[in-house]
Design an enzyme around this catalytic site. Structure first.
Site, PDB file in Angstrom:
ATOM      1  N   ASN A 224      41.676  38.777  42.252  1.00 36.64           N
ATOM      2  CA  ASN A 224      41.061  39.512  41.139  1.00 36.64           C
ATOM      3  C   ASN A 224      42.142  39.916  40.144  1.00 36.64           C
ATOM      4  O   ASN A 224      43.313  39.586  40.331  1.00 36.64           O
ATOM      5  CB  ASN A 224      40.287  40.726  41.681  1.00 36.64           C
ATOM      6  N   ARG A 225      41.759  40.640  39.112  1.00 34.35           N
ATOM      7  CA  ARG A 225      42.694  40.908  38.011  1.00 34.35           C
ATOM      8  C   ARG A 225      43.643  42.088  38.262  1.00 34.35           C
ATOM      9  O   ARG A 225      44.418  42.449  37.388  1.00 34.35           O
ATOM     10  CB  ARG A 225      41.910  41.165  36.719  1.00 34.35           C
TER      11      ARG A 225
END
Ligand code: C5P
Length: 414
Positions: A224-225
């Site tokens: 994920n970011r």
């Protein structure tokens, strides 16, 4: 005879012939960084896995291997008597059998038999060997004699199999050794004395950070970011305020002084690392963006497009924060994060209750300059007591301090 009270603790680091012998290099380096005098002792066969020169360079004195290497004909009694502690990492099935049987036919086993100091063994071997009754019997014998056993972790082993047998995390081994030596862990350089000042002085804090990576095959993963910036800022701020901090992180960002770092990759790694360290913690802050799903099957070799588009079936990961809430001991403060893009407070409030935490830090990651990978953040800290603290847009260090102010208030109230 063990060293004088003000001398650095003298630790014999024994290394036997397992593939994870390379991780003993990290144990050696971290112990020396923590102010420990490390005398490395390798078995003859361990040198097939890792070089003597490496331990010579990183240890506090030249590495010893044989019973007859030293000018003195009795190095094992010198080492055994001088040691404040002996740690063997990795301890192979063979080494454990020889130690349990009282064999003393090389320098390491002779030192183990000759010492009255506490002994820590860190077994590492293939799962079938680990589960063999002879290995378990030898460990039971050693435990009954007061030897501390740091069990292996579950994970990918040499040869690609997955199961229990992987050497315990070097950071965990070092923490246990420092603990047994009665040295504080995690402030200044690991093992240095705690600063006398700071509103978190003496408080043990575990912080998780970063986005976990869930493998699909050896070259691909789902993530994920999350950058880990907010979690790292929290760990650094807690250390500045005097806490003993362990940071379990999936991010490779640098970390400031005073923080013991435990690198992890997957949600399963993070679960093992956080749960084992949270037992003795006063505060646990789950700032990590733990993957909620992972591939059900991890392919052992690279998938090729010539074989068609693979079907990716996902399964849920363990909810670490929920488990922490379930296991939480009296007085422990638990903090979670809720990064949301819609119905932010409603969802954050539901997680606060559902996971049984004291504080839930809600942030709207769809807003400008907020959350993932930014240097700034804007959060609302929801309390289980119904309180709401708004922290307007500011640097992640300042946000970290605002969260720790709320943690401090809760600790004071307990
Ligand atoms: O359920 P959700 O992922 O939205 O919850 C976010 C919070 O729960 C964060 O504090 C995160 O670190 C934690 N979490 C966890 N284990 C998971 C997923 C999230 O501890 N598998």
């Amino acid at each position: 005879m063990p060293g004088a009270a003000d001398a650095p603790p003298f630790v014999v680091l024994g290394v036997s012939a397992g593939i994870s012998a390379y991780k003993a290099v990290e144990v050696c380096r971290r112990l020396v960084d923590a102010g420990v005098h490390v005398a490395p002792v390798l078995t003859e066969r361990a040198t097939r896995f890792v070089g003597k020169a490496t331990f010579d360079a990183l240890g506090s004195e030249p590495t010893q291997i044989g019973l007859w290497d030293e000018a003195s004909p009795i190095p094992h009694t010198r080492l055994g008597q001088r040691a404040d502690l002996v740690v063997v990492a990795p301890a192979t099935a063979d080494l454990l059998a020889r130690y349990a049987g009282g064999f003393a036919d090389d320098l390491l086993t002779a030192t183990l038999v000759a010492t009255a100091a506490p002994v820590v063994v860190c077994p590492a071997m293939h799962t079938e060997m680990w589960e063999h009754p002879s290995v378990q019997h030898n460990l039971a014998v050693l435990s009954s004699r007061g030897v501390t056993v740091i069990p292996p972790e579950e994970g990918r082993l040499a040869g690609g199999d997955v199961g229990p047998g992987r050497l315990a995390d070097p950071a965990l081994i070092v923490e246990r050794v420092l603990d047994l030596l009665g040295r504080p862990v995690g402030v200044g350089s690991p093992g240095a004395a705690a600063p006398a000042t700071g509103d978190l002085a003496g408080i043990r804090v575990v912080v998780s950070a970063g986005g976990t990576r869930e493998p699909i095959d050896p070259v691909r993963f789902i993530t994920n970011r999350s950058s880990g910036k907010q979690g790292h800022a929290l760990a650094e701020a807690a250390a500045r305020r005097g806490a003993q901090v362990v940071l379990v992180t999936a991010s490779s960002r640098p970390v400031g002084p005073g923080v013991v770092v435990v690198p992890v990759e997957t949600a399963a790694d993070m679960e093992a690392a956080v749960l084992s360290r949270s037992e003795g913690a006063d505060v646990v802050i789950m700032a990590a963006a733990v993957a909620d799903f992972r591939p059900k099957v991890v392919h052992g070799s690279k998938l090729h497009k010539t074989d068609g588009v693979p079907e990716l079936i996902l399964e849920p990961t363990p909810d670490i924060l929920f488990e922490l809430g379930r296991r939480r001991r009296q007085g422990q403060v638990l903090v979670g994060f809720a990064a949301e893009t819609d119905r932010v407070f409603e969802r954050a409030r539901a997680k606060l209750v559902g996971k049984g935490v004291d504080l839930m830090v809600a942030n709207d990651v769809a807003a400008e300059g907020v959350g993932f990978d930014h240097d700034t953040n804007e959060v609302t800290i929801l309390g289980a007591d119904g309180s709401t603290t708004e922290v307007p847009l500011r640097g992640k260090n300042a946000v970290a301090d605002a969260i720790l102010d709320r943690v401090c208030a809760l600790l004071c109230a307990r």
